[in-house]
Design a protein around this motif. Sequence first.
Motif, PDB file in Angstrom:
ATOM      1  N   PRO A 404       0.898  -1.140   0.171  1.00 34.47           N
ATOM      2  CA  PRO A 404      -0.123   0.039   0.143  1.00 34.47           C
ATOM      3  C   PRO A 404       0.783   1.259  -0.005  1.00 34.47           C
ATOM      4  O   PRO A 404       0.468   2.130  -0.460  1.00 34.47           O
ATOM      5  N   SER A 405       2.144   1.416   0.619  1.00 35.40           N
ATOM      6  CA  SER A 405       2.644   2.574   0.884  1.00 35.40           C
ATOM      7  C   SER A 405       3.200   2.707  -0.622  1.00 35.40           C
ATOM      8  O   SER A 405       3.624   3.905  -0.950  1.00 35.40           O
ATOM      9  N   LYS A 406       3.684   1.732  -1.394  1.00 37.25           N
ATOM     10  CA  LYS A 406       3.962   1.811  -2.773  1.00 37.25           C
ATOM     11  C   LYS A 406       3.080   2.520  -3.819  1.00 37.25           C
ATOM     12  O   LYS A 406       3.128   3.546  -4.572  1.00 37.25           O
ATOM     13  N   ILE A 407       1.840   2.018  -3.489  1.00 42.56           N
ATOM     14  CA  ILE A 407       0.724   2.583  -4.067  1.00 42.56           C
ATOM     15  C   ILE A 407       0.546   4.004  -4.047  1.00 42.56           C
ATOM     16  O   ILE A 407       0.350   4.805  -4.825  1.00 42.56           O
ATOM     17  N   GLU A 408       0.608   4.252  -2.642  1.00 41.94           N
ATOM     18  CA  GLU A 408       0.457   5.759  -2.468  1.00 41.94           C
ATOM     19  C   GLU A 408       1.405   6.561  -2.808  1.00 41.94           C
ATOM     20  O   GLU A 408       0.993   7.752  -3.169  1.00 41.94           O
TER      21      GLU A 408
END
Length: 431
Positions: A404-408
């Motif tokens: 999720p952190s990469k997507i954000e």
Amino acid sequence: MAEELDRLSALPLEIKTSILRLLPIDDAVRTSALSHSWLYVWTHLSSLFFNLSFPDDPDLLQAWVEVAVYIISSLRGPLIDFDLCYFAQSYASEDLFRFLSLIFQKGGLQTLSIYSTGCSALIQLPYFRSLRKLYLCHFHLLLPDDFQGFEHLEDLSLYGVYIPQQDIQLLIDGSKNLKTFQGHVESDEVRTLSLTFNSPLLTFVQYYFIDSIKEVRVINAPLLEKANVSACIGPGSSEGDCALIAALTSKFMVDVAAVSDLSLGFEILQCFSQDAMSSALRVQFLQLRSLHLEGIVSCLDEKVFATFCCLLRNMPIVETLEIQCFDHPGVREGLVEPDAFKVSECIKKEDGINCLEQSLRRLTISVTNSINIVVMGMIHFILLNANVIELVEIIYRADNEVEPSKIEELNLVEKASPYVNVVFSSTSDLF
């Protein structure tokens, strides 16, 4: 069904052989069972491709060799293309010699491709007069007796090939029609091989620098448009190793400075980032329009970022920039992230890069799971400074669920510019 089979049998020989060319050779031979009219159609094939994988079973391997000899011997005409890819643990040089001798007797060979893993057998090439393309991977190579060159050879690719100095230079010099060269040649001694290209028709050269190489020069290639340079640098490489690779590459880059398309491995940038080799970055690529950078993500740190910016300053009219990062197995476990503060400070220092302000229009960055601070720094730096950019593609390939952190983080980049398109895909798309 019988009527359909009759229609199939009634096809002209040219169409039948065209169909068989699309099949694996074992399936092509099995078509002999269709009908009497198909009995010997496969013997009219002019191309053979064998893709084989065997356990360490010499009896099984030898049985296949006899089958392959029978197939080659049964062909009625010349064999134009021969492609052998195998994954045996051992392979006898005499078997390769049998194949090549039979092919030589057929005459007319234009393409020879032999790829192996797990062994390094000896290949002694016959004098294939009509050869146009030669691809060899992981072999010890000997040229024919009284060899003067393959007159029609246009495409030469040698990967992990051990070859004497006099033979590799004779092979290059004797190939007067050589247009592309891709090389990773070795010797049993350190820094002994020197390669010189005096090839008026050469358009593409790719070289992989290793410790066997003393020098690679391009002294006459007026049609050269594309160059690709990478190197073998590992975690245990010393500063001396890096300095050597940087010096070799710097001389080579001077020779190919007029190309319009250049590819560099991150390992090369890592070598150039040594303080003592800053002079290696002074090569001016005044005609370069496409720059490609690729390599493992563990090579990237703040020094490499600074080297990257130095290169861009010497490429004033670059229009397309592609950066591809990938992982090797186990990279993530041992990956040490660069210092975020140092990268940030490095980004703040860099400005006034001409191609970013006036020419760069397309940026493609392909990353995998181990996307790191330097890669994100490259993305942000380019977007902040590229004034005429028209398209940015950031392709994030993950072999499992995307964090999720990469997507954000990547979505924030996408929102920052109307030209950015972020694509999430699987690592299987790479292959």
